[in-house]
Design a protein around this motif. Structure first.
Motif: not given
Length: 117
Positions: A1-4, A73-88, A93-97
């Motif tokens: 599997e790819d490490p990324l 923390w709540v908006p920080d975590f929400a931001k992290r989740v949104r990024q992971l949703q976008r990547i997923s 995903f390797c070409r995404d920002r």
């Protein structure tokens, strides 16, 4: 599997697990507030943390400044989740920002990029 791929898979699994824990804790507090369940030590501690604007210890699954408040923390975590949703949802995903600061484990990402080369 790819490490990324493995890196992002771990990120998504960790965020999903934390999100489930947060929702379960909030449901537990709501249930006590609505009189449907009795107060337990766990819900009492959660309610105290929320009242004092402290991050509950069970929610500290990634590194944040020790001075960070729950209200930050709540908006920080929400931001992290949104990024992971976008990547997923991405076809490549390797070409995404990727915002390194919005990853739960940025060091793992850096290691994965080194292994991918």
């Amino acid at each position: 599997e790819d490490p990324l791929f493995r890196c992002f898979d771990r990120e998504v699994n960790a965020a999903s697990s934390l999100l489930e824990a947060v929702f379960a804790d909030i449901r537990s507090v709501l249930s006590v507030c609505q009189g449907r369940n009795k107060l337990t030590n766990h819900t009492r501690t959660l309610m105290e943390n929320i009242q004092k604007d402290l991050i509950p210890s069970g929610w500290r699954r990634y590194v944040v400044p020790s001075t960070m408040r729950l209200s930050d923390w709540v908006p920080d975590f929400a931001k992290r989740v949104r990024q992971l949703q976008r990547i997923s949802a991405s076809a490549n995903f390797c070409r995404d920002r990727i915002e390194l600061g919005a990853l739960l484990f940025p060091v793992a990402f850096i290691t994965a990029t080194r292994q991918s080369v």
